[in-house]
Design a protein around this motif. Structure first.
Motif, PDB file in Angstrom:
ATOM      1  N   CYS A 102       0.957  -1.256   0.086  1.00  0.00           N
ATOM      2  CA  CYS A 102       0.048   0.109   0.027  1.00  0.00           C
ATOM      3  C   CYS A 102       0.877   1.214  -0.201  1.00  0.00           C
ATOM      4  O   CYS A 102       1.771   1.314   1.005  1.00  0.00           O
ATOM      5  CB  CYS A 102      -1.012   0.128   1.348  1.00  0.00           C
ATOM      6  SG  CYS A 102      -2.121  -1.122   1.114  1.00  0.00           S
ATOM      7  N   CYS A 137      -0.724  -6.135   0.376  1.00  0.00           N
ATOM      8  CA  CYS A 137      -1.993  -6.085  -0.223  1.00  0.00           C
ATOM      9  C   CYS A 137      -2.161  -6.828  -1.198  1.00  0.00           C
ATOM     10  O   CYS A 137      -1.294  -7.357  -1.987  1.00  0.00           O
ATOM     11  CB  CYS A 137      -2.312  -4.487  -0.602  1.00  0.00           C
ATOM     12  SG  CYS A 137      -1.233  -3.811  -1.956  1.00  0.00           S
ATOM     13  N   GLU A 157      -8.590  -7.451  -6.154  1.00  0.00           N
ATOM     14  CA  GLU A 157      -9.632  -7.019  -5.336  1.00  0.00           C
ATOM     15  C   GLU A 157     -10.547  -8.002  -4.699  1.00  0.00           C
ATOM     16  O   GLU A 157     -10.958  -8.859  -5.280  1.00  0.00           O
ATOM     17  CB  GLU A 157     -10.549  -5.841  -5.863  1.00  0.00           C
ATOM     18  CG  GLU A 157     -11.583  -5.107  -4.658  1.00  0.00           C
ATOM     19  CD  GLU A 157     -10.941  -4.202  -3.966  1.00  0.00           C
ATOM     20  OE1 GLU A 157     -11.244  -3.685  -2.922  1.00  0.00           O
ATOM     21  OE2 GLU A 157      -9.811  -3.761  -4.423  1.00  0.00           O
ATOM     22  N   SER A 168      -7.360  -5.091   1.192  1.00  0.00           N
ATOM     23  CA  SER A 168      -7.776  -3.818   0.558  1.00  0.00           C
ATOM     24  C   SER A 168      -6.921  -2.430   1.345  1.00  0.00           C
ATOM     25  O   SER A 168      -7.267  -2.401   2.409  1.00  0.00           O
ATOM     26  CB  SER A 168      -9.021  -3.668   0.180  1.00  0.00           C
ATOM     27  OG  SER A 168      -9.438  -4.791  -0.221  1.00  0.00           O
ATOM     28  N   CYS A 169      -6.259  -1.657   0.415  1.00  0.00           N
ATOM     29  CA  CYS A 169      -5.711  -0.473   1.134  1.00  0.00           C
ATOM     30  C   CYS A 169      -6.767   0.351   1.235  1.00  0.00           C
ATOM     31  O   CYS A 169      -7.867   0.496   0.648  1.00  0.00           O
ATOM     32  CB  CYS A 169      -4.582   0.171  -0.164  1.00  0.00           C
ATOM     33  SG  CYS A 169      -3.320  -0.973  -0.686  1.00  0.00           S
ATOM     34  N   CYS A 176      -2.794  -0.057  -4.132  1.00  0.00           N
ATOM     35  CA  CYS A 176      -2.046  -1.080  -4.103  1.00  0.00           C
ATOM     36  C   CYS A 176      -0.990  -1.445  -5.461  1.00  0.00           C
ATOM     37  O   CYS A 176      -1.566  -1.390  -6.488  1.00  0.00           O
ATOM     38  CB  CYS A 176      -2.847  -2.290  -3.838  1.00  0.00           C
ATOM     39  SG  CYS A 176      -1.734  -3.875  -3.502  1.00  0.00           S
TER      40      CYS A 176
END
Length: 568
Positions: free
Chosen positions: A198, A223, A227, A232-233, A239
């Motif tokens: 991230c 990360c 998705e 998840s950032c 990411c």
């Protein structure tokens, strides 16, 4: 039956007038030289010489003299025994081979120190890597203790033991390598490259030149590329894959098979494996990391390690059985407190077992019977339990502590219990006699507690380190369970064996510390191996961990141990 010696052979000839190397004072002197050589190599570091500049000349003088003495011993033994041919040639004896290697390392260390004294800047140059020649030198400490490694067994028996144990160790090694390769391949297939982190949402590509701490999430976080597969950032971060060198990113991971096997070995040692698992959980679906690392810890960290331990224990048990078959079991003699004497009953002579612990005191037989009764032992154990309960109820407030001249109710309870335990010791001495009482180590321990707690109840010494004697009464509760008593005896054994184990452990610690000292003392900006006390005792501080998160330029990696500690 022919016997085979397995240990240092220093008594091949008895002509002490010619073979000076076999004289007792020479052997003691060489053992002292080995110990001094160990101390010298422990002080031989650049940082130590900066603190005490004269040490470089002192260590050089000692190393030179010791090297000459060991070399003279080697030459004398070669003349006596022969170098390659003879009854017991020098180069075919394993302990002599060990001594020869140590002499080579000593000469290399002395020559290296000559260049260091001539050019002090050699410690800061690339030539400092030559200090590795000193790394094996701490093993010379084995010369001090190796006489205790000598034993004799029939050659066919010892060969069968070695053959059997080596076969088992070979099988366990193959078993271990199989799981190493298996999990190495699985790691590459399960995880692959995990380089997504991230970072700050920006349009330019991050490289080692433009990446700083301010571009990373704090703490640094792996990360998922896709998705929903991992972490998840948060908002403001994206990411991205960071293509940085291994010196910065770290050498662990599952990029290819070699790195994967190294990572599997690190995880199998249970050192820092959780951080690797967290990175895998953040980068990919979590079930892969759970399945992989739980099974890896079970097979490599628990199963294989315990199998290795079992093989070693079985080998030593086999050697012990062989000794017992040769010399007979001495357990009965050790456990027997009595002796046989010849007595006459008026008609014939016979051997009668005389218990030395019985009827040696001045007490009448009825008190001897009380001493051996279960009621007496149960009563004493109840007193010990009562003393433990009173001690557990005591709380000490450092802020509102009592004045030194004021005593509480716990003091008077301690006085009563101390008097009762003192009467117990006097009663046993009355029944067994002083010599019979002191014959058992447990009675000696009880007498020391009585003396210590008697001093403890003196008002001036009540709140003093003598309280430890009161606390040590808890050890007597072991007598409440014969199973627990036998288990503790098996673990700790006689004091001599326990002391030997502690001494052996300390020697291994000193040798390992000195070897690591010579391997890593020349690394720039890494002072954890600068001096011998630091290697043995100094832990990493919070400032050391914080240094891993400051800037990319001042650390090897902002993504490894430093930031991981802050995160988890």
């Amino acid at each position: 039956m022919p016997l085979a010696d397995y240990g240092p052979d220093e008594n091949l000839n008895d002509n002490a007038d010619i073979e000076w190397v076999n004289k007792n004072w020479v052997r003691r002197m060489l053992r002292l030289c080995a110990f001094i050589s160990m101390l010298s190599v422990s002080m031989n570091t650049p940082e130590t010489f900066k603190v005490a500049t004269k040490l470089i000349y002192i260590t050089f003088a000692f190393d030179t003299v010791i090297t000459v003495l060991f070399t003279a011993e080697m030459i004398a033994k070669m003349q006596i025994r022969g170098a390659w041919n003879g009854e017991a040639p020098y180069l075919k004896d394993r302990w002599c081979q060990f001594d020869g290697v140590m002499i080579i390392c000593l000469w290399g260390s002395v020559l290296l120190q000559v260049f260091e004294m001539k050019d002090p800047d050699i410690n800061d140059s690339d030539a400092a890597i030559l200090r590795i020649v000193r790394a094996p030198r701490p093993l010379v400490l084995l010369r001090v203790f190796r006489n205790f490694f000598k034993f004799q067994l029939p050659k066919n028996r010892i060969n069968s033991i070695f053959k059997r144990s080596s076969h088992q160790i070979y099988n366990v090694t193959i078993f271990f390598l199989f799981f190493m390769l298996l999990y190495g391949f699985l790691g590459v297939q399960f995880f692959g490259t995990m380089k997504h982190h991230c970072v700050e949402n920006s349009t330019y590509d991050y490289t080692e030149d433009n990446l700083t701490l301010y571009n990373l999430s704090v703490p640094d976080t792996h990360c998922a590329e896709n998705e929903g597969e991992g972490y998840s950032c948060p908002s403001g971060l994206v990411c991205k894959k960071l293509n940085l060198r291994p010196e910065i990113m770290g050498f662990n991971g599952f990029d290819h098979l070699a790195t994967s096997i190294f990572t599997v070995y690190q995880a199998g040692s249970q050192e820092g494996w959780v951080f690797i698992m967290y990175d895998a959980i953040d980068s990919l679906p979590s079930w892969k990391a759970y399945l992989y690392f739980i099974s890896l810890i079970f097979f490599l960290a628990w199963l294989v390690k315990n199998v290795f331990i079992a093989v070693i224990i079985e080998t030593f048990a086999e050697i012990r059985v062989q000794f017992q078959q040769m010399w007979g079991s001495r357990a009965g003699a050790a456990q027997n407190d009595g002796s046989q004497v010849i007595q006459s009953d008026g008609t014939m002579w016979r051997l009668v077992m005389m218990d030395e612990n019985k009827a040696q005191g001045l007490a009448p037989p009825i008190f001897q019977k009380v001493l051996r009764s279960n009621f007496f032992h149960t009563f004493i154990l109840i007193l010990v339990l009562l003393d433990a309960s009173i001690a557990a109820s005591l709380s000490f407030n450092h802020r509102d502590k009592l004045p030194e001249d004021k005593l509480d109710e716990f003091y008077y309870a301690e006085v009563i219990l101390t008097v009762l335990f003192a009467l117990e010791a006097l009663f046993k001495i009355w029944c067994l006699g002083l010599r019979g009482y002191l014959r058992r180590s447990l009675h000696v321990f009880e007498l020391v507690l009585v003396v210590g707690t008697t001093l403890h109840i003196i008002p001036v010494l009540y709140r003093s380190p003598f309280t430890f004697f009161q606390v040590m009464r808890l050890v007597r509760l072991i007598k409440a369970s014969p199973m627990l008593e036998g288990f503790c005896y098996k673990i700790f054994g006689p004091p001599k064996k326990l002391g030997s184990l502690i001494l052996f452990t300390m020697c291994l610690l000193v040798i390992a510390s000195s070897i690591s000292l010579q391997l890593f003392c020349f690394i720039p900006k890494f002072d954890k191996f600068a001096t011998f006390p630091q290697v043995c005792s100094e832990p990493l501080s919070l400032e050391d961990y914080a240094c891993g998160c400051v800037t990319l330029e001042t650390t090897a990696s902002p993504f490894t141990a430093g930031s991981a500690v802050v995160r988890r």
